[in-house]
Design an enzyme around this catalytic site. Structure first.
Site, PDB file in Angstrom:
ATOM      1  N   GLY A 115     -34.112  45.464 -45.846  1.00 63.43           N
ATOM      2  CA  GLY A 115     -32.921  44.738 -45.752  1.00 63.43           C
ATOM      3  C   GLY A 115     -32.806  44.266 -44.316  1.00 63.43           C
ATOM      4  O   GLY A 115     -33.945  44.371 -43.417  1.00 63.43           O
ATOM      5  N   GLY A 117     -31.650  45.762 -41.505  1.00 65.62           N
ATOM      6  CA  GLY A 117     -31.938  46.625 -40.677  1.00 65.62           C
ATOM      7  C   GLY A 117     -33.556  46.943 -40.583  1.00 65.62           C
ATOM      8  O   GLY A 117     -34.171  46.729 -39.427  1.00 65.62           O
ATOM      9  N   ASP A 140     -27.156  43.766 -51.444  1.00 62.87           N
ATOM     10  CA  ASP A 140     -26.220  42.977 -50.710  1.00 62.87           C
ATOM     11  C   ASP A 140     -26.237  41.466 -50.846  1.00 62.87           C
ATOM     12  O   ASP A 140     -25.707  40.705 -50.363  1.00 62.87           O
ATOM     13  CB  ASP A 140     -25.887  43.448 -49.264  1.00 62.87           C
ATOM     14  CG  ASP A 140     -25.762  45.107 -49.205  1.00 62.87           C
ATOM     15  OD1 ASP A 140     -25.086  45.421 -50.187  1.00 62.87           O
ATOM     16  OD2 ASP A 140     -25.700  45.506 -48.315  1.00 62.87           O
ATOM     17  N   MET A 182     -19.813  47.521 -53.893  1.00 59.46           N
ATOM     18  CA  MET A 182     -20.845  47.485 -52.479  1.00 59.46           C
ATOM     19  C   MET A 182     -20.917  45.899 -51.916  1.00 59.46           C
ATOM     20  O   MET A 182     -20.237  45.210 -52.581  1.00 59.46           O
ATOM     21  CB  MET A 182     -21.962  48.213 -52.679  1.00 59.46           C
ATOM     22  CG  MET A 182     -21.826  49.646 -52.796  1.00 59.46           C
ATOM     23  SD  MET A 182     -23.415  50.669 -52.681  1.00 59.46           S
ATOM     24  CE  MET A 182     -22.897  52.178 -52.177  1.00 59.46           C
ATOM     25  N   GLN A 287     -24.624  51.374 -58.314  1.00 59.64           N
ATOM     26  CA  GLN A 287     -25.214  50.051 -58.209  1.00 59.64           C
ATOM     27  C   GLN A 287     -26.412  49.943 -57.587  1.00 59.64           C
ATOM     28  O   GLN A 287     -27.221  48.753 -57.596  1.00 59.64           O
ATOM     29  CB  GLN A 287     -24.072  49.394 -57.360  1.00 59.64           C
ATOM     30  CG  GLN A 287     -22.649  49.466 -57.634  1.00 59.64           C
ATOM     31  CD  GLN A 287     -21.600  49.042 -56.498  1.00 59.64           C
ATOM     32  OE1 GLN A 287     -21.133  47.911 -56.586  1.00 59.64           O
ATOM     33  NE2 GLN A 287     -21.261  49.862 -56.010  1.00 59.64           N
TER      34      GLN A 287
HETATM   35  O1  F6P Z   1     -27.026  48.075 -47.908  1.00 61.55           O
HETATM   36  C1  F6P Z   1     -26.806  48.507 -49.287  1.00 61.55           C
HETATM   37  C2  F6P Z   1     -25.581  49.131 -49.258  1.00 61.55           C
HETATM   38  O2  F6P Z   1     -25.649  49.881 -50.711  1.00 61.55           O
HETATM   39  C3  F6P Z   1     -24.310  48.683 -49.147  1.00 61.55           C
HETATM   40  O3  F6P Z   1     -23.900  47.938 -49.923  1.00 61.55           O
HETATM   41  C4  F6P Z   1     -23.644  50.074 -48.920  1.00 61.55           C
HETATM   42  O4  F6P Z   1     -22.617  49.714 -48.008  1.00 61.55           O
HETATM   43  C5  F6P Z   1     -24.437  50.975 -48.163  1.00 61.55           C
HETATM   44  O5  F6P Z   1     -25.864  50.379 -48.395  1.00 61.55           O
HETATM   45  C6  F6P Z   1     -24.509  52.265 -48.426  1.00 61.55           C
HETATM   46  O6  F6P Z   1     -25.137  52.995 -47.629  1.00 61.55           O
HETATM   47  P1  F6P Z   1     -25.730  54.674 -47.890  1.00 61.55           P
HETATM   48  O7  F6P Z   1     -26.786  54.784 -48.929  1.00 61.55           O
HETATM   49  O8  F6P Z   1     -26.108  55.037 -46.612  1.00 61.55           O
HETATM   50  O9  F6P Z   1     -24.171  55.372 -48.220  1.00 61.55           O
END
Ligand code: F6P
Length: 361
Positions: A115, A117, A140, A182, A287
């Protein structure tokens, strides 16, 4: 090295999503069947490149993984080579190490699946001299320069199924059901699943909501005999004049903000202001799980094949992208400039409004 086969590496960075294995399979099979290349899977995203951890991938290794969720080579959203947390908790730039390890592996090209990052880091590594191309993935769907990312469609399917299930229980108990979805700072997932699941109120970060308007809609429905309402809300949403709800700030140089909690906030407000019984469901990492949808399997296969072709043609610094029905190569630089948010004038919003969906304004 004269006479040796060309070598391609693959890594999956950031949060996982359905369709990653399908993309790994596509790159690997294309490389082996069409170009007689050797393929290496880098373990756990950039960690593998920093710590020199990888495995050789054969045709057999990727056979049968098209339909599997997750990524069998592992992922990480923590390892940024430009800000790597060392054993003594210091932040260090280890990007030079990454370049040396890639050279030691004899990589002719690297495919980074990620993504914003992961691909921002990829762009910086490319500028430092690493030959790579990107494949966009994220539930996302917030990456610039591509219409759709791998994982988005599968996640829309999961959230829509959840909304369908909440519909029946909402109806039985005459309740307001809030579902927190999310998507970080973009509302694509809430918008598409909300429309697909027939959400009565859809709240996204791009359109700050007015709680009075939300409650008005819930009461109007109740009075006209629809004694339940479904509210689909993005984790990154906020009330007009209010703030995003942050669950935690963590010690993570790449992604310190963990969103979460807006679903509970709006549910409390709805219950207090309307007197109607309200419940919250936070779908969380469900999700990101499960088998990829047919759409994602096709997209990942097309992206993976195209990315391998780009490596062979040495067209580095590019990201594969879906533009309409076509796969194109775009500059990584353009893909990572900023995240792609929902335009409040988006045609999907226009259609949702036309069928009476509220956006809380
Ligand atoms: O970027 C994907 C995502 O699932 C976002 O929708 C969500 O805010 C984040 O990653 C959650 O991240 P982690 O898996 O670090 O809790």
């Amino acid at each position: 090295m004269p006479g040796r086969k060309k070598r391609i590496g693959i890594l999956t960075g950031g949060g996982d999503c359905p369709g990653l294995n399908a993309a790994i399979r596509a790159v690997t099979k294309t490389a082996i069947l069409n170009y007689d290349m050797e393929v290496f899977g880098i373990k756990d995203g950039y960690i593998g490149l920093i710590e020199d951890k990888y495995l050789s991938l054969s045709y057999q290794d990727v056979s049968g993984i098209l339909t599997e969720g997750g990524t069998f080579i592992g992922a990480s959203n923590k390892a940024n080579p430009f800000k790597y947390t060392t054993a003594n908790n210091r932040l260090k730039d280890v990007s030079g190490e990454v370049l040396r390890n890639a050279k030691r592996m004899g990589l002719d090209g690297l495919v980074c699946i990620g993504g914003d990052g992961t691909l921002s880091i990829a762009y910086k590594l490319y500028k430092k001299g690493l030959n790579l191309v990107g494949i966009p993935k994220t539930i996302d769907n917030d990456l610039k320069a591509t219409d759709i990312t791998i994982g988005f469609d599968s996640s829309v399917v999961t959230v829509t199924e959840a909304i369908d299930k909440l519909h029946t229980t909402a109806q039985s108990h005459h309740r307001v059901m809030v579902i927190e979805v999310m998507g970080r700072y973009a509302g694509w997932l809430a918008l598409y699943s909300g429309v697909a699941g027939g959400g009565d109120i859809i709240i996204i970060p791009e359109i700050p909501y007015d709680i009075k308007k939300v409650c008005k809609r819930v009461i109007e429905r109740d009075k006209t005999g629809k004694r339940f309402s479904i509210v689909v809300i993005s984790e990154g949403a906020r009330p007009k004049g209010g703030k995003i709800v942050i669950k935690r700030i963590v010690k993570d140089p790449s992604e310190p903000v963990r969103l979460g909690g807006i679903g509970n906030k709006i549910a409390d407000d709805i219950e207090n202001l309307t007197g109607l019984e309200t419940r919250v469901t936070v779908l969380g990492h469900l999700q990101r799980g499960g088998a990829p949808s047919p759409f994602d399997r096709v997209l990942a296969t097309r992206f993976g094949t195209f990315a391998c072709d780009l490596v062979v043609k040495r067209r580095f610094g590019k990201m594969v992208a879906l533009k309409g029905r076509d796969i194109k190569a775009v500059d990584l630089k353009d893909a990572v400039k900023a995240i792609r948010k929902v335009d409040p004038k988006d045609p999907v919003i226009k259609s949702a409004l036309a069928v009476g969906t509220s956006f809380g304004i």
